[in-house]
Design an enzyme around this catalytic site. Structure first.
Site, PDB file in Angstrom:
ATOM      1  N   ARG A   4       0.819  -1.238   0.000  1.00  0.00           N
ATOM      2  CA  ARG A   4       0.000   0.000   0.000  1.00  0.00           C
ATOM      3  C   ARG A   4       0.841   1.270   0.000  1.00  0.00           C
ATOM      4  NH1 ARG A   4      -3.086  -2.997   3.817  1.00  0.00           N
ATOM      5  NH2 ARG A   4      -4.936  -3.872   2.829  1.00  0.00           N
ATOM      6  N   LYS A  34       6.548  22.990 -15.472  1.00  0.00           N
ATOM      7  CA  LYS A  34       5.851  21.751 -15.098  1.00  0.00           C
ATOM      8  C   LYS A  34       5.386  21.835 -13.633  1.00  0.00           C
ATOM      9  CE  LYS A  34       4.511  17.437 -15.412  1.00  0.00           C
ATOM     10  NZ  LYS A  34       4.642  16.116 -15.905  1.00  0.00           N
ATOM     11  N   GLU A  58      -5.143  16.556 -12.429  1.00  0.00           N
ATOM     12  CA  GLU A  58      -5.659  16.806 -13.778  1.00  0.00           C
ATOM     13  C   GLU A  58      -7.180  16.957 -13.813  1.00  0.00           C
ATOM     14  OE1 GLU A  58      -3.433  14.832 -16.926  1.00  0.00           O
ATOM     15  OE2 GLU A  58      -5.211  14.955 -18.187  1.00  0.00           O
ATOM     16  N   ARG A  67      -4.021  20.917 -15.790  1.00  0.00           N
ATOM     17  CA  ARG A  67      -2.946  19.967 -16.110  1.00  0.00           C
ATOM     18  C   ARG A  67      -3.141  19.340 -17.492  1.00  0.00           C
ATOM     19  NH1 ARG A  67       0.140  15.755 -12.037  1.00  0.00           N
ATOM     20  NH2 ARG A  67       1.502  14.860 -13.619  1.00  0.00           N
ATOM     21  N   HIS A 107      -0.692  15.750 -27.748  1.00  0.00           N
ATOM     22  CA  HIS A 107      -0.628  14.340 -27.341  1.00  0.00           C
ATOM     23  C   HIS A 107      -1.740  13.463 -27.919  1.00  0.00           C
ATOM     24  CE1 HIS A 107       2.541  15.663 -24.729  1.00  0.00           C
ATOM     25  NE2 HIS A 107       2.682  14.484 -24.175  1.00  0.00           N
TER      26      HIS A 107
HETATM   27  N1  GLY Z   1       3.012  14.376 -18.731  1.00  0.00           N
HETATM   28  C1  GLY Z   1       1.802  15.051 -18.509  1.00  0.00           C
HETATM   29  C2  GLY Z   1       1.519  15.273 -17.065  1.00  0.00           C
HETATM   30  O1  GLY Z   1       2.373  15.076 -16.221  1.00  0.00           O
HETATM   31  O2  GLY Z   1       0.415  15.646 -16.757  1.00  0.00           O
END
Ligand code: GLY
Length: 365
Positions: A124, A230, A240, A244, A251
């Site tokens: 875990r 980033k 995300e 994000r 892509h």
């Molecule tokens: N490589 C795309 C992300 O880290 O969201």
């Protein structure tokens, strides 16, 4: 030369990204994290990285940890699957790894993603360290906690958000990186400028010669700036839910081409082709000017990246975009450019618009 960036998770400092020129500082950094001689460590790496650097890293780790084991798997995206993860679990069980022990992902994106996923799920969750060795993994996959493996036809279909305890880069390793791998990383780096910073994109264009000549000072600055971009995205939107997704610029079509090439084409090269298509679509939808679009495409070419593909039809690329996991829930969230340095999520592209964009990057037979 060295630089450091702190990444926060939920508003608190979480881990450091260190840009170094050697492995001299690694033992000290591991000590700072509280790892000592009472821990076991497993270095996970592929056959390419192992051949070059495994012994050096094992020796270094031997001075810090009670037990150092190595798990080496054959290099290649096709190894990023649950079978490799299972073999790694078995290796950890055979060597009596418990929750206090540590995994080191020593390699490119495949190694980082599958090691991170194993770390997230073994008992875990156990700690893991990222030592990314490719430009692509340094500026992208080692940061932000996305871990996982491919399943059936789907890339990164099974995974977890799980943060490393440290990202340690030895930038001198870039010297042995094959040129195509370096260019692949450049695809993601140019993407960072395109989606978020026109100043950075302009800087990359201004420094193209130094970058392509591997000038170490310029490379360090470039990697630093890309990591800052980033970081800013993953701190604001770690899972995300929104912003994000902008990192997926290029892509949707890029992944489709990568898959159809059976991963013979490099990821960043496919992303560059996907970005060229996305720029043309951005132009057609009245966002990017034709001049900006052509300037982006010229820049990709200047950095040795492809902007078209041969031997595939628009229909098969389009069909392959449908098997992207991001498409599963229905309509794709396509990422377009409003201008250089400013990306947006565009949920309502018609199939015809996507097909036109794909047609624009097909080489004549
Ligand atoms: N490589 C795309 C992300 O880290 O969201």
């Amino acid at each position: 030369m060295s630089k450091s960036i702190t990444v926060s998770c939920e508003g608190k400092p979480c881990y450091q990204i260190l840009l170094m020129q050697d492995f001299e500082g690694l033992a000290e950094e591991l000590k700072k994290l509280g790892y000592g001689a009472d821990r076991k460590i497993c270095i996970v790496t592929d056959t390419n990285v192992s051949r070059l650097y495994q012994n050096a890293l094992e020796q270094l780790m031997g001075a810090c940890f009670a037990v150092v084991t190595a798990f080496t798997f054959p290099a290649g995206e096709e190894q990023k699957n649950l079978d490799t993860v299972q073999r790694l679990y078995e290796h950890l069980i055979a060597n009596h790894f418990d929750r206090h022990d540590v995994l080191i992902a020593f390699g490119g994106g495949v190694t980082g993603d599958l090691t991170g996923f194993t770390a997230a799920t073994y008992l875990r969750g156990i700690d893991f360290i990222q030592i990314p060795t490719t430009l692509l993994s340094q500026v992208d996959s080692s940061i932000g906690g996305k871990t996982g493996v491919d399943l059936a036809r789907y890339k990164n279909m099974v995974g977890a958000f799980y943060q490393p305890r440290l990202v340690y880069m030895n930038l001198s390793l870039l010297k042995t990186l094959p040129k195509e791998q370096f260019l692949s990383g450049m695809g993601e780096i140019l993407k960072h400028g395109l989606i978020q910073s026109k100043e950075y994109f302009a800087w990359l264009k201004e420094h193209d010669r130094e970058i392509m000549a591997f000038n170490p000072v310029v490379l360090e600055e470039m990697i630093y700036q890309s990591c800052l971009i980033k970081r800013s995205v993953v701190e604001r939107d770690p899972k995300e839910k929104g912003e994000r997704a902008l990192l997926n610029f290029g892509h949707t079509i890029g992944h489709a081409i990568e898959k159809l090439s059976d991963f013979r084409l490099f990821h960043g090269h496919c992303v560059a082709i996907g970005m060229a298509a996305a720029c043309r679509i951005s132009c057609e939808t009245g966002q990017l000017t034709a001049e900006e679009c052509e300037s982006v495409i010229r820049t990709l070419v200047r950095f040795g990246l492809p902007v078209s593909v041969s031997g595939l039809s628009a229909e098969e690329i389009f069909a392959a975009t449908k098997s992207d996991k991001k498409m599963l829930a229905g309509r794709v969230k396509f990422i377009l450019l409003q201008s250089i340095g400013h990306a947006c999520i565009y949920p309502d592209l018609s199939d015809a618009q996507i097909l036109d964009g794909i047609s624009s990057i097909l080489e004549e037979a």
